[in-house]
Design a protein around this motif. Structure first.
Motif, PDB file in Angstrom:
ATOM      1  N   ILE A  98       0.874  -1.170   0.000  1.00 47.89           N
ATOM      2  CA  ILE A  98       0.000   0.000   0.000  1.00 47.89           C
ATOM      3  C   ILE A  98       0.911   1.220   0.000  1.00 47.89           C
ATOM      4  O   ILE A  98       1.604   1.480   0.991  1.00 47.89           O
ATOM      5  N   PRO A  99       0.989   1.947  -1.134  1.00 52.27           N
ATOM      6  CA  PRO A  99       2.010   2.989  -1.290  1.00 52.27           C
ATOM      7  C   PRO A  99       1.876   4.140  -0.300  1.00 52.27           C
ATOM      8  O   PRO A  99       2.874   4.758   0.059  1.00 52.27           O
ATOM      9  N   GLU A 100       0.650   4.386   0.181  1.00 53.75           N
ATOM     10  CA  GLU A 100       0.455   5.505   1.108  1.00 53.75           C
ATOM     11  C   GLU A 100       0.910   5.156   2.518  1.00 53.75           C
ATOM     12  O   GLU A 100       1.020   6.037   3.367  1.00 53.75           O
ATOM     13  N   LEU A 101       1.120   3.853   2.781  1.00 52.60           N
ATOM     14  CA  LEU A 101       1.550   3.471   4.128  1.00 52.60           C
ATOM     15  C   LEU A 101       3.074   3.402   4.179  1.00 52.60           C
ATOM     16  O   LEU A 101       3.736   3.228   3.154  1.00 52.60           O
ATOM     17  N   THR A 102       3.613   3.514   5.381  1.00 53.78           N
ATOM     18  CA  THR A 102       5.067   3.439   5.537  1.00 53.78           C
ATOM     19  C   THR A 102       5.506   1.985   5.421  1.00 53.78           C
ATOM     20  O   THR A 102       4.679   1.059   5.450  1.00 53.78           O
TER      21      THR A 102
END
Ligand code: ADP
Length: 233
Positions: A98-102
Protein backbone atom coordinates in the motif's frame (compact mmCIF):
# COMPACT_ATOMS: atom_id res chain seq x y z
CA UNK A 1 11.68 -26.74 13.91
CA UNK A 2 8.64 -29.00 13.62
CA UNK A 3 9.27 -32.66 14.44
CA UNK A 4 6.44 -33.71 12.14
CA UNK A 5 7.99 -35.63 9.26
CA UNK A 6 4.81 -35.87 7.15
CA UNK A 7 5.03 -33.88 3.90
CA UNK A 8 3.73 -30.32 4.08
CA UNK A 9 2.34 -30.14 0.55
CA UNK A 10 1.31 -33.07 -1.60
CA UNK A 11 0.19 -32.15 -5.12
CA UNK A 12 -1.02 -34.86 -7.46
CA UNK A 13 -1.77 -34.86 -11.19
CA UNK A 14 -2.38 -31.16 -11.36
CA UNK A 15 -3.87 -29.96 -14.59
CA UNK A 16 -5.15 -26.55 -15.51
CA UNK A 17 -6.21 -24.99 -18.77
CA UNK A 18 -7.12 -21.39 -19.37
CA UNK A 19 -9.55 -20.65 -22.16
CA UNK A 20 -6.82 -20.32 -24.76
CA UNK A 21 -3.93 -22.22 -23.26
CA UNK A 22 -3.01 -25.29 -21.27
CA UNK A 23 -0.87 -24.26 -18.30
CA UNK A 24 -0.44 -27.48 -16.31
CA UNK A 25 -0.68 -30.98 -17.74
CA UNK A 26 -0.21 -33.46 -14.90
CA UNK A 27 2.27 -32.25 -12.29
CA UNK A 28 3.09 -34.27 -9.17
CA UNK A 29 5.02 -32.55 -6.43
CA UNK A 30 5.65 -33.24 -2.76
CA UNK A 31 7.22 -30.60 -0.55
CA UNK A 32 8.60 -31.31 2.92
CA UNK A 33 8.53 -29.10 5.97
CA UNK A 34 11.54 -26.84 5.99
CA UNK A 35 12.29 -27.50 2.32
CA UNK A 36 13.07 -24.77 -0.21
CA UNK A 37 12.01 -25.54 -3.79
CA UNK A 38 12.79 -23.46 -6.86
CA UNK A 39 10.52 -23.75 -9.89
CA UNK A 40 12.36 -22.94 -13.11
CA UNK A 41 11.64 -23.24 -16.82
CA UNK A 42 11.01 -21.14 -19.91
CA UNK A 43 8.46 -18.37 -20.05
CA UNK A 44 4.93 -19.73 -20.51
CA UNK A 45 5.86 -23.15 -19.11
CA UNK A 46 3.32 -22.96 -16.29
CA UNK A 47 5.55 -21.91 -13.37
CA UNK A 48 3.36 -19.10 -12.05
CA UNK A 49 0.23 -21.16 -12.49
CA UNK A 50 1.82 -23.96 -10.47
CA UNK A 51 2.70 -21.52 -7.69
CA UNK A 52 -0.83 -20.08 -7.65
CA UNK A 53 -2.37 -23.56 -7.63
CA UNK A 54 -0.16 -24.73 -4.74
CA UNK A 55 -1.16 -21.60 -2.82
CA UNK A 56 -4.88 -22.26 -3.34
CA UNK A 57 -5.36 -19.09 -5.38
CA UNK A 58 -6.09 -20.70 -8.75
CA UNK A 59 -8.31 -23.82 -8.76
CA UNK A 60 -7.23 -26.81 -10.86
CA UNK A 61 -9.34 -28.63 -13.43
CA UNK A 62 -8.09 -32.01 -12.21
CA UNK A 63 -5.82 -33.21 -9.46
CA UNK A 64 -5.40 -32.21 -5.86
CA UNK A 65 -3.29 -30.16 -3.50
CA UNK A 66 -3.17 -31.26 0.12
CA UNK A 67 -1.54 -28.83 2.53
CA UNK A 68 -0.77 -30.15 6.02
CA UNK A 69 -3.56 -32.71 5.64
CA UNK A 70 -6.09 -30.21 4.26
CA UNK A 71 -7.43 -30.86 0.74
CA UNK A 72 -7.63 -27.38 -0.80
CA UNK A 73 -10.31 -28.32 -3.35
CA UNK A 74 -12.63 -29.40 -0.53
CA UNK A 75 -12.39 -26.05 1.23
CA UNK A 76 -14.79 -23.13 0.90
CA UNK A 77 -13.48 -19.79 -0.32
CA UNK A 78 -13.65 -18.30 3.17
CA UNK A 79 -11.69 -21.22 4.65
CA UNK A 80 -9.14 -20.93 1.86
CA UNK A 81 -8.67 -17.22 2.44
CA UNK A 82 -8.18 -17.75 6.20
CA UNK A 83 -5.67 -20.48 5.43
CA UNK A 84 -3.77 -18.17 3.08
CA UNK A 85 -3.85 -15.33 5.57
CA UNK A 86 -2.77 -17.40 8.57
CA UNK A 87 -0.38 -19.99 7.17
CA UNK A 88 1.01 -18.63 3.90
CA UNK A 89 3.24 -15.69 3.04
CA UNK A 90 3.33 -14.22 -0.46
CA UNK A 91 5.94 -12.29 -2.41
CA UNK A 92 4.67 -11.44 -5.87
CA UNK A 93 6.27 -9.28 -8.52
CA UNK A 94 3.73 -6.51 -8.25
CA UNK A 95 4.50 -6.35 -4.53
CA UNK A 96 0.96 -5.32 -3.63
CA UNK A 97 2.21 -2.88 -1.03
CA UNK A 98 0.00 0.00 0.00
CA UNK A 99 2.01 2.99 -1.29
CA UNK A 100 0.46 5.51 1.11
CA UNK A 101 1.55 3.47 4.13
CA UNK A 102 5.07 3.44 5.54
CA UNK A 103 7.40 0.46 5.24
CA UNK A 104 6.78 -0.59 8.84
CA UNK A 105 3.00 -0.19 8.47
CA UNK A 106 2.98 -2.38 5.38
CA UNK A 107 4.95 -5.11 7.14
CA UNK A 108 2.77 -4.87 10.26
CA UNK A 109 -0.42 -5.26 8.22
CA UNK A 110 -0.72 -9.09 8.36
CA UNK A 111 -0.26 -8.95 12.15
CA UNK A 112 -2.82 -6.18 12.59
CA UNK A 113 -5.31 -8.15 10.48
CA UNK A 114 -4.49 -11.11 12.71
CA UNK A 115 -5.46 -9.01 15.78
CA UNK A 116 -2.03 -8.50 17.28
CA UNK A 117 -1.73 -5.33 19.36
CA UNK A 118 -0.39 -2.33 17.45
CA UNK A 119 2.67 -2.20 19.61
CA UNK A 120 3.50 -5.87 19.13
CA UNK A 121 2.80 -5.68 15.38
CA UNK A 122 5.04 -2.63 14.90
CA UNK A 123 7.87 -4.09 16.97
CA UNK A 124 7.80 -7.36 15.04
CA UNK A 125 7.55 -5.49 11.72
CA UNK A 126 10.55 -3.30 12.53
CA UNK A 127 12.58 -6.33 13.59
CA UNK A 128 11.67 -8.20 10.40
CA UNK A 129 12.77 -5.23 8.28
CA UNK A 130 16.12 -5.25 10.11
CA UNK A 131 16.51 -8.99 9.59
CA UNK A 132 15.88 -8.68 5.85
CA UNK A 133 18.46 -5.91 5.57
CA UNK A 134 16.14 -2.95 4.88
CA UNK A 135 18.20 0.16 5.54
CA UNK A 136 16.08 3.23 4.70
CA UNK A 137 13.91 4.97 7.29
CA UNK A 138 11.14 2.52 8.18
CA UNK A 139 8.67 5.40 8.56
CA UNK A 140 8.97 6.53 4.95
CA UNK A 141 5.88 6.03 2.84
CA UNK A 142 6.42 3.20 0.38
CA UNK A 143 5.82 5.25 -2.75
CA UNK A 144 9.09 7.09 -2.02
CA UNK A 145 11.08 3.83 -2.04
CA UNK A 146 12.97 2.31 -4.98
CA UNK A 147 11.73 -0.88 -6.61
CA UNK A 148 14.37 -2.91 -4.78
CA UNK A 149 13.50 -1.37 -1.41
CA UNK A 150 9.82 -2.06 -1.99
CA UNK A 151 10.66 -5.65 -2.76
CA UNK A 152 12.45 -5.93 0.58
CA UNK A 153 9.34 -4.57 2.31
CA UNK A 154 7.19 -7.13 0.48
CA UNK A 155 9.52 -9.94 1.57
CA UNK A 156 9.51 -8.75 5.20
CA UNK A 157 5.71 -8.60 5.09
CA UNK A 158 5.55 -12.18 3.75
CA UNK A 159 7.73 -13.42 6.62
CA UNK A 160 6.42 -11.42 9.57
CA UNK A 161 3.66 -13.75 10.72
CA UNK A 162 5.94 -16.79 10.52
CA UNK A 163 3.97 -18.61 7.80
CA UNK A 164 4.23 -22.35 7.20
CA UNK A 165 4.99 -21.67 3.53
CA UNK A 166 6.31 -18.67 1.65
CA UNK A 167 5.29 -18.53 -2.00
CA UNK A 168 7.42 -16.18 -4.06
CA UNK A 169 7.40 -15.25 -7.74
CA UNK A 170 10.79 -13.80 -8.73
CA UNK A 171 11.41 -12.52 -5.18
CA UNK A 172 14.71 -10.91 -6.12
CA UNK A 173 13.66 -9.65 -9.56
CA UNK A 174 13.98 -5.97 -8.63
CA UNK A 175 17.14 -6.35 -6.54
CA UNK A 176 20.78 -6.05 -7.59
CA UNK A 177 22.82 -9.29 -7.40
CA UNK A 178 24.39 -8.56 -4.01
CA UNK A 179 21.11 -7.58 -2.33
CA UNK A 180 19.38 -10.50 -4.02
CA UNK A 181 21.92 -12.90 -2.56
CA UNK A 182 21.53 -11.35 0.89
CA UNK A 183 17.76 -11.68 0.70
CA UNK A 184 18.00 -15.30 -0.40
CA UNK A 185 20.37 -16.02 2.45
CA UNK A 186 17.86 -14.60 4.95
CA UNK A 187 14.84 -16.21 3.28
CA UNK A 188 16.40 -19.67 3.11
CA UNK A 189 17.97 -19.55 6.57
CA UNK A 190 14.80 -18.25 8.24
CA UNK A 191 12.47 -20.70 6.59
CA UNK A 192 14.80 -23.60 7.38
CA UNK A 193 15.11 -22.56 11.01
CA UNK A 194 11.34 -22.27 11.37
CA UNK A 195 10.65 -25.54 9.55
CA UNK A 196 8.69 -23.55 6.98
CA UNK A 197 8.74 -24.31 3.27
CA UNK A 198 9.82 -21.88 0.60
CA UNK A 199 8.42 -22.28 -2.91
CA UNK A 200 9.71 -19.81 -5.44
CA UNK A 201 9.68 -19.18 -9.16
CA UNK A 202 12.87 -17.78 -10.62
CA UNK A 203 14.83 -17.47 -13.83
CA UNK A 204 18.05 -16.86 -11.92
CA UNK A 205 20.23 -19.91 -11.17
CA UNK A 206 22.01 -17.91 -8.45
CA UNK A 207 18.67 -17.60 -6.67
CA UNK A 208 17.62 -21.21 -7.29
CA UNK A 209 20.91 -22.45 -5.87
CA UNK A 210 19.86 -21.28 -2.43
CA UNK A 211 17.07 -23.87 -2.50
CA UNK A 212 17.27 -27.56 -1.63
CA UNK A 213 15.67 -28.69 -4.86
CA UNK A 214 15.15 -27.27 -8.31
CA UNK A 215 12.29 -28.47 -10.46
CA UNK A 216 12.09 -27.59 -14.10
CA UNK A 217 8.71 -27.18 -15.74
CA UNK A 218 8.23 -27.38 -19.51
CA UNK A 219 4.87 -27.30 -21.28
CA UNK A 220 3.03 -27.72 -18.01
CA UNK A 221 4.93 -30.84 -17.06
CA UNK A 222 7.77 -31.77 -14.77
CA UNK A 223 10.76 -31.88 -17.08
CA UNK A 224 13.61 -32.40 -14.64
CA UNK A 225 14.30 -32.26 -10.96
CA UNK A 226 17.54 -32.07 -9.08
CA UNK A 227 18.70 -31.61 -5.55
CA UNK A 228 21.10 -28.82 -4.85
CA UNK A 229 23.83 -29.92 -2.52
CA UNK A 230 24.26 -27.33 0.14
CA UNK A 231 23.42 -24.50 -2.21
CA UNK A 232 25.28 -21.38 -1.16
CA UNK A 233 24.49 -21.61 2.53
P1 ADP B 1 5.20 -19.06 -16.63
O1 ADP B 1 5.01 -18.59 -15.23
O2 ADP B 1 6.08 -20.28 -16.70
O3 ADP B 1 5.64 -18.00 -17.58
P2 ADP B 1 2.32 -19.22 -16.69
O4 ADP B 1 1.87 -20.16 -15.63
O5 ADP B 1 2.23 -17.77 -16.42
O6 ADP B 1 3.80 -19.60 -17.15
O7 ADP B 1 1.49 -19.49 -18.01
C1 ADP B 1 1.30 -20.80 -18.58
C2 ADP B 1 0.38 -20.67 -19.79
O8 ADP B 1 -0.92 -20.27 -19.38
C3 ADP B 1 0.84 -19.62 -20.81
O9 ADP B 1 0.49 -20.07 -22.10
C4 ADP B 1 0.03 -18.40 -20.42
O10 ADP B 1 -0.17 -17.57 -21.53
C5 ADP B 1 -1.27 -19.01 -19.95
N1 ADP B 1 -1.92 -18.19 -18.89
C6 ADP B 1 -1.41 -17.90 -17.69
N2 ADP B 1 -2.29 -17.19 -16.95
C7 ADP B 1 -3.39 -17.03 -17.71
C8 ADP B 1 -4.65 -16.38 -17.52
N3 ADP B 1 -4.96 -15.77 -16.37
N4 ADP B 1 -5.54 -16.42 -18.55
C9 ADP B 1 -5.26 -17.06 -19.71
N5 ADP B 1 -4.08 -17.69 -19.95
C10 ADP B 1 -3.17 -17.67 -18.98
Amino acid sequence: MSMDSSPLIVARRLSKSYRTASALAGVDLTISRGEAVAIMGPSGAGKSTLLLVLAGIVPVDHGSVVFDGLALHEMHDSELSSLRRERFGFVFLQGNLIPELTAVENVAMPLLVDKHSRRDAFEKAARQLDIIGFRPDKNVRCHYLSGGEMQLVAIARAMVNEPAVIFADEPTGALDQATGQEVMQVLSATTRKRGAALVLVTHDPNVANWCDRIIEIRDGMMHAEHHVRGGQQ
